[in-house]
Design an enzyme around this catalytic site. Sequence first.
Site, short mmCIF file in Angstrom:
data_model
loop_
_atom_site.label_atom_id
_atom_site.label_comp_id
_atom_site.label_asym_id
_atom_site.label_seq_id
_atom_site.Cartn_x
_atom_site.Cartn_y
_atom_site.Cartn_z
N MET A 63 10.60 71.15 24.19
CA MET A 63 9.85 69.95 24.56
C MET A 63 10.30 68.74 23.73
O MET A 63 10.81 68.90 22.63
CB MET A 63 8.36 70.17 24.40
CG MET A 63 7.93 70.39 22.96
SD MET A 63 6.15 70.25 22.72
CE MET A 63 5.92 68.50 22.90
N CYS A 64 10.06 67.57 24.30
CA CYS A 64 10.30 66.32 23.59
C CYS A 64 9.29 65.30 24.11
O CYS A 64 8.20 65.66 24.54
CB CYS A 64 11.74 65.85 23.75
SG CYS A 64 12.19 65.40 25.45
N HIS A 65 9.64 64.03 24.11
CA HIS A 65 8.72 62.98 24.55
C HIS A 65 8.55 62.98 26.07
O HIS A 65 7.44 63.04 26.59
CB HIS A 65 9.22 61.62 24.06
CG HIS A 65 8.27 60.50 24.29
ND1 HIS A 65 8.67 59.19 24.25
CD2 HIS A 65 6.95 60.47 24.57
CE1 HIS A 65 7.62 58.41 24.50
NE2 HIS A 65 6.57 59.17 24.69
N GLY A 67 11.01 64.84 28.24
CA GLY A 67 11.70 65.97 28.85
C GLY A 67 13.20 65.82 28.98
O GLY A 67 13.86 66.72 29.48
N ILE A 92 5.70 65.63 26.06
CA ILE A 92 4.37 65.41 25.52
C ILE A 92 3.64 64.29 26.27
O ILE A 92 2.41 64.30 26.36
CB ILE A 92 4.43 65.12 23.99
CG1 ILE A 92 3.05 65.20 23.34
CG2 ILE A 92 5.07 63.78 23.69
CD1 ILE A 92 2.59 66.58 23.00
#
Length: 106
Positions: A63-65, A67, A92
């Site tokens: 995951m990241c901010h 995707g 997220i």
Amino acid sequence: MIPQLTPRELHERIERGETPYILDVREGWELDICRLPGATHISMRQIPERAEELPRDAEIVVMCHHGVRSEHVASYLQKLGFEKLLNLAGGIAAWSRDVDPKTPTY
């Protein structure tokens, strides 16, 4: 192609008592704003030197901010031989929008 997992699907798994291995590849300052409980943090730039710390036998949700970085990391890990990879679609930001509106956005 890396399979996508929506935040709602991840939330449902967690609610069922599953404990997926969540790899958060954002920068430290981003985690200071918001994070998912239980996620392992290794920033994207550290992945090449720390990839061997990751479990090869577990399904990894990257995951990241939003995707994008996580999909790049998942593709990189796939090239290293990791097989059980999922990208958290929308990151997220989508988690905040679709699962937990109390999660701060940035």
